[in-house]
Scaffold this motif. Sequence first.
Motif, PDB file in Angstrom:
ATOM      1  N   ARG A  38       0.840  -1.201   0.000  1.00 59.93           N
ATOM      2  CA  ARG A  38       0.000   0.000   0.000  1.00 59.93           C
ATOM      3  C   ARG A  38       0.879   1.258   0.000  1.00 59.93           C
ATOM      4  NH1 ARG A  38      -5.720  -0.759   0.848  1.00 59.93           N
ATOM      5  NH2 ARG A  38      -5.994  -3.014   0.629  1.00 59.93           N
ATOM      6  N   GLN A  42       1.031   4.041  -2.948  1.00 59.76           N
ATOM      7  CA  GLN A  42       0.907   5.496  -2.842  1.00 59.76           C
ATOM      8  C   GLN A  42       2.033   6.187  -3.604  1.00 59.76           C
ATOM      9  OE1 GLN A  42       2.272   7.793   0.502  1.00 59.76           O
ATOM     10  NE2 GLN A  42       0.241   8.693   0.787  1.00 59.76           N
ATOM     11  N   LEU A 201      -6.706   3.864  -1.578  1.00 51.50           N
ATOM     12  CA  LEU A 201      -5.599   3.132  -0.971  1.00 51.50           C
ATOM     13  C   LEU A 201      -5.948   2.618   0.420  1.00 51.50           C
ATOM     14  CD1 LEU A 201      -2.789   5.571  -2.086  1.00 51.50           C
ATOM     15  CD2 LEU A 201      -2.814   3.123  -2.604  1.00 51.50           C
TER      16      LEU A 201
END
Length: 209
Positions: A38, A42, A201
């Motif tokens: 994750r 990003q 996200l």
Amino acid sequence: MTATVIERLRASTRTWHDALETSGFATAMVAGTLPLDRYVGQLAAYRVVLEALEGELSRAASPSVDRVWSADLVKLPLIERDLRHFGESDVHPKPWAAGETKAFAQEIWHTAASTPQALLGFLYVLEGSTLGGLVLRQYVTTAYRLHNADGVAYYGSGDRDRWARFTARMNQALSEPEAQGRVISAAHRAYHHIAAMTDALSVGLAPGP
């Protein structure tokens, strides 16, 4: 006494800033439970945004942009360095925020074509996020056992002295209320897109403590 553009930006976008700090993504990062892919996801999303924004800023036909934008604000090489590091470790995230990221890039291109001066609102938001990244960097390095600047070149790029120089240039370049209004409107649009990216996200993450 008339407020500066930075004072107006700070006051106007405070709610957005506070909301992002309580997102699922941010609370998981601070708790040390954010999955590595994750975090890398990003970075991949921000790479798309930075490529669009920095490219348009370098080409913008705007005296205000010329007075603010400079090589010391370039972040794209740093985020690409981080992505190369994780790619070598075989970390390849899913494109959770692909649609939201594309929408932000399109917003940047549209703004560059119609009101290039307003690109400074996007720049304010992204430059400010790296200043906040200095605090978050410690959580990232601890959670993923990173060393030196490996994987955190972008998060470690915030600099208070550079921020002071940046905000001074913004205030000097944007003294007229109309110009300030265009930049503030763009900053709100930037936060809208970043919130959408962050929500994407955050899907499926356990709530923070």
